[in-house]
Design an enzyme around this catalytic site. Structure first.
Site, PDB file in Angstrom:
ATOM      1  N   SER A 113     -16.660 -32.064  32.865  1.00 36.72           N
ATOM      2  CA  SER A 113     -15.305 -31.613  32.581  1.00 36.72           C
ATOM      3  C   SER A 113     -14.812 -30.685  33.694  1.00 36.72           C
ATOM      4  O   SER A 113     -14.753 -31.088  34.847  1.00 36.72           O
ATOM      5  CB  SER A 113     -15.272 -30.964  31.198  1.00 36.72           C
ATOM      6  OG  SER A 113     -13.968 -30.925  30.678  1.00 36.72           O
ATOM      7  N   HIS A 130     -16.258 -36.803  24.522  1.00 39.93           N
ATOM      8  CA  HIS A 130     -16.161 -35.985  25.731  1.00 39.93           C
ATOM      9  C   HIS A 130     -17.393 -35.106  25.919  1.00 39.93           C
ATOM     10  O   HIS A 130     -17.806 -34.844  27.042  1.00 39.93           O
ATOM     11  CB  HIS A 130     -14.894 -35.124  25.648  1.00 39.93           C
ATOM     12  CG  HIS A 130     -14.671 -34.272  26.857  1.00 39.93           C
ATOM     13  ND1 HIS A 130     -14.513 -34.812  28.114  1.00 39.93           N
ATOM     14  CD2 HIS A 130     -14.591 -32.910  27.006  1.00 39.93           C
ATOM     15  CE1 HIS A 130     -14.331 -33.827  28.995  1.00 39.93           C
ATOM     16  NE2 HIS A 130     -14.383 -32.669  28.340  1.00 39.93           N
ATOM     17  N   ASP A 162      -8.228 -13.779  29.251  1.00 38.58           N
ATOM     18  CA  ASP A 162      -6.911 -13.545  29.854  1.00 38.58           C
ATOM     19  C   ASP A 162      -6.740 -14.357  31.133  1.00 38.58           C
ATOM     20  O   ASP A 162      -5.706 -14.989  31.344  1.00 38.58           O
ATOM     21  CB  ASP A 162      -6.727 -12.049  30.151  1.00 38.58           C
ATOM     22  CG  ASP A 162      -6.584 -11.214  28.886  1.00 38.58           C
ATOM     23  OD1 ASP A 162      -6.302 -11.804  27.818  1.00 38.58           O
ATOM     24  OD2 ASP A 162      -6.760  -9.984  28.966  1.00 38.58           O
TER      25      ASP A 162
END
Length: 252
Positions: free
Chosen positions: A85, A232, A173
Site C-alpha cells: 500500500s 487489500h 496531525d
C-alpha cells in the site's frame, strides 16, 4: 534514520526490506519477517510519522523513498524490497529514483496512480478515542468499534497504541495534513528494469488491468499475480500464501 527492526543474519543473499502501509509499523510484519529470516537478514522499518520513527511535517513519497534509501545503505547497499500500500508506493519511488539499491521489487496491492478513497475517516476515528480511559488494548478496540465496523481494522489500529503513555504511535496531525500526498503518486520519470512482481488480493480493486500500461511504463519487467480469497490486507488475511509468493519470487 528510521527505527528499524532486524531479524536473521546477513549472508550472501541481499537483505529483505519490508515496508508497511499507512497506519502500520514494522512490528505488523513480525511473523512474516521471522519466517523469511531463515535464509537472510530481514529489515522492517517504521516509516516516518509511524511507530518509533521520527515525526515530520512532510509525508510524501520522495521523502519516504529517501528514508528507505538510508536504511538500505546502512545494511550493505542493496536489498530485495517488499512494499504494501503506502509502503508499496514509497518502494516504487525508491526503485525509480535509486534503482541501484533495489535487487528485486515486490509491490503488494497498490499501483503507481492516485486513488480517490480517502483514509481520513480512520484518523477521525482514532482521534475520538478517549485515551485517558484506555488501560488495555481492548478498551481502545471497544471505543473504535463505535466508528469502525471492521474488526480486523480495529485490531490493526490498536497495534499502534502506546498504552503506557496513553498516546498513538502515529502522527495523526501530519498524516491528516499530508493525506493528498499519500493518496496520490508523484510525477516521476524513468524506469526500474529489475525483476518486479505486483502481488494483489484477488478480492481487492486496488490494482486493475487498466493500470497495467502505467505500471509497465515504469516497470517493464513487471509480472502480476493474485492471492485467491484475499483483499487489500493480503499479507494479514493469507500470510502463508503471501510468504509462499515471496519465496517463489525471491531466489536465495
Amino acid at each position: 534514520m528510521l527505527n528499524t527492526l532486524t531479524v536473521g543474519q546477513p549472508g550472501p543473499t541481499p537483505p529483505l526490506l519490508i515496508v508497511h502501509g499507512l497506519y502500520g509499523s514494522g512490528r505488523n510484519w513480525g511473523v512474516i519477517a521471522k519466517r523469511m529470516s531463515d535464509e537472510r537478514l530481514v529489515l522492517t522499518p517504521d516509516m516516518r510519522n509511524h511507530g518509533d520513527s521520527f515525526r515530520a511535517d512532510v509525508h510524501d513519497y520522495p521523502a519516504m523513498a529517501a528514508d528507505l534509501a538510508k536504511v538500505i545503505e546502512a545494511h550493505g547497499g542493496t536489498a530485495d524490497v517488499v512494499g504494501h500500500s503506502m509502503g508499496g508506493k514509497a518502494s516504487m519511488v525508491l526503485a525509480l529514483s535509486r534503482p541501484e539499491l533495489v535487487n528485486r521489487l515486490i509491490i503488494a496491492d497498490i499501483a503507481p496512480v492516485s486513488y480517490t478513497h480517502s483514509q481520513i475517516q480512520f484518523i477521525e476515528a482514532m482521534r475520538k478515542v478517549d485515551l485517558t480511559r484506555v488501560t488495555k488494548r481492548s478498551d481502545a478496540v471497544a471505543q473504535l468499534a463505535e466508528h469502525v465496523d471492521d474488526t480486523t481494522l480495529q485490531a490493526f489500529f490498536t497495534q499502534s497504541l502506546d498504552i503506557k503513555n496513553q498516546s498513538w504511535k502515529l502522527n495523526l496531525d501530519a498524516l491528516a495534513d499530508q493525506m493528498p500526498n499519500i493518496l496520490g503518486f508523484p510525477d516521476v520519470t524513468g524506469t526500474y528494469d529489475g525483476p518486479t512482481l505486483f502481488l494483489s488480493g484477488a478480492e481487492s480493486d486496488y490494482v486493475t488491468r487498466d493500470y497495467r500500461p502505467k505500471i509497465r511504463g515504469h516497470f517493464p519487467q513487471a509480472r502480476f499475480a493474485k492471492i485467491p480469497g484475499a483483499g487489500h490486507w493480503l499479507h494479514a488475511e493469507k500470510p502463508r500464501e503471501f510468504e509462499a509468493s515471496l519465496r517463489a519470487f525471491l531466489p536465495v
